[in-house]
Design a protein around this motif. Sequence first.
Motif, mmCIF file in Angstrom:
data_model
loop_
_atom_site.group_PDB
_atom_site.id
_atom_site.type_symbol
_atom_site.label_atom_id
_atom_site.label_comp_id
_atom_site.label_asym_id
_atom_site.label_seq_id
_atom_site.Cartn_x
_atom_site.Cartn_y
_atom_site.Cartn_z
ATOM 1 N N LEU A 119 0.871 -1.189 0.000
ATOM 2 C CA LEU A 119 0.000 0.000 0.000
ATOM 3 C C LEU A 119 0.901 1.232 0.000
ATOM 4 O O LEU A 119 2.051 1.173 0.417
ATOM 5 C CB LEU A 119 -0.913 -0.004 1.230
ATOM 6 C CG LEU A 119 -1.890 -1.175 1.324
ATOM 7 C CD1 LEU A 119 -2.744 -1.043 2.598
ATOM 8 C CD2 LEU A 119 -2.808 -1.242 0.096
ATOM 9 N N PRO A 120 0.394 2.372 -0.471
ATOM 10 C CA PRO A 120 1.244 3.570 -0.531
ATOM 11 C C PRO A 120 1.784 3.939 0.850
ATOM 12 O O PRO A 120 1.107 3.769 1.867
ATOM 13 C CB PRO A 120 0.295 4.642 -1.057
ATOM 14 C CG PRO A 120 -0.763 3.886 -1.789
ATOM 15 C CD PRO A 120 -0.933 2.607 -1.024
ATOM 16 N N ARG A 157 0.721 0.041 -11.095
ATOM 17 C CA ARG A 157 0.345 1.421 -10.795
ATOM 18 C C ARG A 157 0.450 2.280 -12.052
ATOM 19 O O ARG A 157 -0.439 3.064 -12.367
ATOM 20 C CB ARG A 157 1.259 1.947 -9.684
ATOM 21 C CG ARG A 157 1.058 3.392 -9.324
ATOM 22 C CD ARG A 157 2.020 3.874 -8.239
ATOM 23 N NE ARG A 157 3.414 3.538 -8.454
ATOM 24 C CZ ARG A 157 4.222 4.140 -9.338
ATOM 25 N NH1 ARG A 157 3.761 5.105 -10.104
ATOM 26 N NH2 ARG A 157 5.481 3.761 -9.461
ATOM 27 N N GLU A 215 -2.398 4.614 -13.957
ATOM 28 C CA GLU A 215 -2.137 6.037 -14.202
ATOM 29 C C GLU A 215 -2.206 6.384 -15.689
ATOM 30 O O GLU A 215 -2.548 7.493 -16.059
ATOM 31 C CB GLU A 215 -0.761 6.420 -13.636
ATOM 32 C CG GLU A 215 -0.709 6.412 -12.117
ATOM 33 C CD GLU A 215 0.672 6.682 -11.555
ATOM 34 O OE1 GLU A 215 0.814 6.703 -10.314
ATOM 35 O OE2 GLU A 215 1.614 6.860 -12.352
ATOM 36 N N PHE A 243 -4.026 3.025 -5.716
ATOM 37 C CA PHE A 243 -4.346 3.992 -6.772
ATOM 38 C C PHE A 243 -5.657 4.713 -6.455
ATOM 39 O O PHE A 243 -5.746 5.942 -6.517
ATOM 40 C CB PHE A 243 -4.437 3.260 -8.118
ATOM 41 C CG PHE A 243 -4.818 4.149 -9.259
ATOM 42 C CD1 PHE A 243 -3.889 5.034 -9.802
ATOM 43 C CD2 PHE A 243 -6.097 4.122 -9.802
ATOM 44 C CE1 PHE A 243 -4.235 5.873 -10.860
ATOM 45 C CE2 PHE A 243 -6.449 4.949 -10.855
ATOM 46 C CZ PHE A 243 -5.522 5.824 -11.385
ATOM 47 N N ARG A 266 -5.303 7.155 -3.590
ATOM 48 C CA ARG A 266 -4.726 8.446 -3.973
ATOM 49 C C ARG A 266 -5.795 9.351 -4.593
ATOM 50 O O ARG A 266 -5.865 10.546 -4.291
ATOM 51 C CB ARG A 266 -3.565 8.252 -4.947
ATOM 52 C CG ARG A 266 -2.911 9.572 -5.354
ATOM 53 C CD ARG A 266 -1.602 9.394 -6.084
ATOM 54 N NE ARG A 266 -1.729 8.808 -7.393
ATOM 55 C CZ ARG A 266 -2.023 9.477 -8.513
ATOM 56 N NH1 ARG A 266 -2.229 10.780 -8.472
ATOM 57 N NH2 ARG A 266 -2.112 8.853 -9.677
ATOM 58 N N LEU A 267 -6.641 8.782 -5.439
ATOM 59 C CA LEU A 267 -7.708 9.598 -6.030
ATOM 60 C C LEU A 267 -8.609 10.179 -4.952
ATOM 61 O O LEU A 267 -9.037 11.341 -5.037
ATOM 62 C CB LEU A 267 -8.533 8.768 -7.022
ATOM 63 C CG LEU A 267 -7.787 8.250 -8.252
ATOM 64 C CD1 LEU A 267 -8.760 7.485 -9.161
ATOM 65 C CD2 LEU A 267 -7.140 9.381 -9.040
#
Lengths: 490, 490, 490
Positions: B17-18, B409, B413, B451, B454-455
Amino acid sequence: MNATAGQGWSLHPDRALPADGGIREVARTIFDATRTLPIVSMHGHVDAGLLADDAPYADPASLLVTPDHYLVRMLVSQANAPGPVRDAGVRSAADLGAGDGGSTERDPRTIWRRFCAGWPALRATPTRYWLEHVLVEVFEAPVRPSPDTADALYDHIADRLAQPDYRPRALFERFGIELLATTDAAASSLADHRRLAADGWGTRVVPTFRPDPLFEIARPGWAGELAALSDAAGVDAHDYDGFLDALRARRRSFIAAGARATDHGHLLADTTPLAAEDVRRLFDAARRGSARPEDARAFTAHMLFQMAEMSSEDGLVMQLHPGVLRDYDGARAERLGHDLGYDIPVATEFTRSLRPLLEAFGHHPRFRLIVFTVDEDVYSRELAPLAGVYPALRLGAPWWFLDTPDAMRRFREAVVDTAGFYNTSGFVDDTRAFCSIPARHDLSRRIDAGFLGRLVAEHRLDLDEAVATAVDLAQTLPRQSYPAPDGAAA
Amino acid sequence: MNATAGQGWSLHPDRALPADGGIREVARTIFDATRTLPIVSMHGHVDAGLLADDAPYADPASLLVTPDHYLVRMLVSQANAPGPVRDAGVRSAADLGAGDGGSTERDPRTIWRRFCAGWPALRATPTRYWLEHVLVEVFEAPVRPSPDTADALYDHIADRLAQPDYRPRALFERFGIELLATTDAAASSLADHRRLAADGWGTRVVPTFRPDPLFEIARPGWAGELAALSDAAGVDAHDYDGFLDALRARRRSFIAAGARATDHGHLLADTTPLAAEDVRRLFDAARRGSARPEDARAFTAHMLFQMAEMSSEDGLVMQLHPGVLRDYDGARAERLGHDLGYDIPVATEFTRSLRPLLEAFGHHPRFRLIVFTVDEDVYSRELAPLAGVYPALRLGAPWWFLDTPDAMRRFREAVVDTAGFYNTSGFVDDTRAFCSIPARHDLSRRIDAGFLGRLVAEHRLDLDEAVATAVDLAQTLPRQSYPAPDGAAA
Amino acid sequence: MNATAGQGWSLHPDRALPADGGIREVARTIFDATRTLPIVSMHGHVDAGLLADDAPYADPASLLVTPDHYLVRMLVSQANAPGPVRDAGVRSAADLGAGDGGSTERDPRTIWRRFCAGWPALRATPTRYWLEHVLVEVFEAPVRPSPDTADALYDHIADRLAQPDYRPRALFERFGIELLATTDAAASSLADHRRLAADGWGTRVVPTFRPDPLFEIARPGWAGELAALSDAAGVDAHDYDGFLDALRARRRSFIAAGARATDHGHLLADTTPLAAEDVRRLFDAARRGSARPEDARAFTAHMLFQMAEMSSEDGLVMQLHPGVLRDYDGARAERLGHDLGYDIPVATEFTRSLRPLLEAFGHHPRFRLIVFTVDEDVYSRELAPLAGVYPALRLGAPWWFLDTPDAMRRFREAVVDTAGFYNTSGFVDDTRAFCSIPARHDLSRRIDAGFLGRLVAEHRLDLDEAVATAVDLAQTLPRQSYPAPDGAAA
């Protein structure tokens, strides 16, 4: 950086590390393990004569501005636009001392002022990042460049240049350079390297064998190159067999002078060998001046295959960096000289091109090939898959236009998945700007620390492994990727 | 991971995970919505016989090392370099049990020790990430691989393999697999699938129709392929009309056995159909052994168009994954067999290549095309614009060399902007390593959660939408992208 | 966004800024310096007649749905899949009012309901991002689109459209547009621009000279284009010299109407000029209808070189955006019209293609070339190296499919290293959706603020420099990149 008027100028210790708090802390730990490691600089363009002479540098402009054609090109690119560069009087490279002709600016202080005025044009470029390091870390510059500070900065640096501690060999020591490889023509006398050896510097500064012009049979200068090769090798290189013998002889001389590698920069990566009778026919046609462009390309490809074969015999590492259209602007190349900012990349194919060479030598236990590219597309598509299977192949560091914080990060992101860390060769600075060498290695170590720090923060790697990997990238891999050939002077 | 000596080995719940705190928290919430969803595995290479036999696995090396050619290739790529892999005695794939010949290592424990010693070479690769999951989550391994732990790990896993809970069908249940698609030659008897059906597993394990060698008329084995097709179909495939009839017959048999899709992997994506007389002429030339390379390419393109037409009739989803130069290293392919690590991608064109097919079938209400690539360049330039307009087209998941945390990822993107989420097909694992299937789906769900997180953190999507999207990516889209044809057994 | 039922709908002030806390704070400071700057919109497709007429918009669907072919294409791409789009009755573009024919939906409320039902298909797309801005910021929409809110939203917007404050000129004022460039055929009468000038709007809305069809000699309509050019210019354009004269005359007329630039969108970027006799021969062949495809490509390349020469004389900025295969789907192009969603990018070469033009005019003090691409590969490989050396060249903003949050970020990451900020042209919106212009510029400023904020947070740029750069990107560079030619009406 932090620049507060009146308080001096210092570089932030966390510069170029990831901004994210969690990653930064880990990255800092990783970077601490590599920041003071010695520099192994195996691919560059520093003039060996600089270190052989060990003379003081002349002035700030001829040290830092005029010969840095990436600085010059960026300032010139702004010459037609309203703004500080144009206001400072920059219309062409000649206004920064580059090129020749009657109108070339000769006053170093004027050139320096123009550079300082144009500083904003460099924002976010690697040129700016390296210059900051050079100014602050090497020359203790008190303020950042601007029209107001230009003269004081000039005087400050000129004062340093007059001191013995700022001569090339003293800087070499201060920079912590373990080994520096220069780039040398196949017919080079290697006289500067002999002078260095006589002073006990022969194992610290070594040549690299770069025969490019000899493999370009359709260029006007080819006949002269053959003659020079014959002279240097003491072998008549005017027929194909003699040509190969002369190349082998020169490689032996380079090895004796400490060389670790050869270096090859042609437009294409093609490595297809020719049949014996075909290459002889091409060679003879070239001797008569009747080689066609397709003949020239075929000969270059054939010679790259020959270089691999010779490397598998004599142990010189083979470096390949294709994909740049040299002297793009004919008029400028004529006026300014070769390779001065007008070399532009093109899309470059590697998979099919390297196939003959890799099928023949890709598993050879004595052969090492290091491939560089300025075409990022091939990282994940072609080079990482190839490097992840062939024992002989390693990926060179991001090179030239890609030697930047974001491009170095993209390189790791694109290749490590498939090639791992250990099929890359370690950082190379590829520079002729001697004073920028520590800046470049420092930046590379920061970016690698950031990349590894992210892997740790994402629980994809343990911290102890990340630290070990960082040390390997900075030191183990460059040493190991460019081993001394068996017959080397040592 | 976290590996502290003496305390066992566990995977970090937030792995992949980020790292950013704000994003991670959201990503964790999103991932929680998908982590236990059943696995829909619609494109892979597990051997149906494995599940039909349901025999115990033999030993840790033949399960996890020797057949994983991406593990083997990475270790072999380090065979010439000083370091742990070479020190462990790896000189070639034979030292890991792969390939044949007198020198091939046969002792599983020796192979396992070599793998454990080479563990550092896998740092940051997806192979390492998946293996950690397999070792810890599937086999409860207490320590990470190293020379010191090799024997204990071997014994630990061997002990598990002897237990009924570690047989293939038990693992299938434990993994939560809803549906698994295998890949099968056009002439396959589908006997293993019949055995599965007899045991009540026919709706859980289904075949996929892969006719590649039949469409390569210049290859030496083509005549044999035609004969096998004729036999399997009960239709004489030795003239072009019979060939088409036999293909249709085999597709019907596959549908009857539960197949959802066809699968096509040729070098090019070209789909240009030929005129009837031209294709007959090519087919007859190929029968006489006189098809030229350009004939072969034209025939392949024509047959891809035919496959689209047949799909629009019988409802099998068409999968296309071009762009890989197979058996790159002739000598190795001969020694090791096909497709064992020496398949290397090349730049691949899709826009012009798919045009004939898309103009003809791109809006057909019964046609579904899923396209995969290992050339990342085409994501934003070609595939996303095409998928964003043609109802029939969906983008396959990042595949093969791109099936990695960072590449997955980059896929999102690059394509979501133009293609949206709903023109992608959902994750496919594409693996023959059965035990790694949960690891791969788990990783994909983590990357998608990151992802989407993040959005949300960038206020580009609401959390409820992100959660709904994550569930759709993990479950709705793979189910929906590979619907059962109307005539399917169910 | 934040959408909580019953509490209205507002956009988050930090949307599209980086999620990382440290960067976001800096980015917010930077964005604050640009958020209210006037809009300089130098490359777009708004119909000048819209502003000349200043009539009220008809209804929400014909304003926001039917003419937005990127919205329409995304909804249509879902027409075959189970889900909300299909459930809402969308089978083709006709169901959203696009295209013609008996089955085209004409009821705006039905179209609007379909759009609202299909809202989830737009998740994470720029279309969705812009629409949110339009709905909330321009029309004060109280709720986000959904089947339940469709009618209320429709009525809400329809009510606004009936008010004078929502007429085009009032919106123009409210949007803070400083200058808007339209795109106009070479033979355009510029009548709408004259009407605008008569109302005092001539310096706020200016035309752009786009002669594409005149340079495509193999297309069926070419003869008609020549005739229209002759009429408009008052010069017989039916021989090559007259053709050039007519083009010069039209350029003068455009300059008199305030034009700043020309615009050229052909498949290739080739700019190779032809010898005088060759181009005359091609022109005459084309007049006879016998130009071959290779003749047409050569003529286009020649004319791009001519346009550069004319620009160096008259001062119109030259814009080039190659690389898109237009009207990809023949059947749809015929039914729906040109350029309606079926234009698909292809790989595009710039280095060699632009060489003739740049060698001739790349250092010309009066020449300005702005190059756009939809092929991201060329950013770091070709365009940034070229823009970083040629004073005449600037890189256009990420365009078309790349005009998205992540792609705009990738643009900066790929080009700033080598080209700097000051060799880019500033944002262009390239839209025909007038109401979306503020959304697009706002988003671009947020992405640039995020990029600059990261540089500051990574200590690669000082905050004062980042703020100054952001203002330059939003305002100085677009103004400066498109200067008024000397002879311009002003």
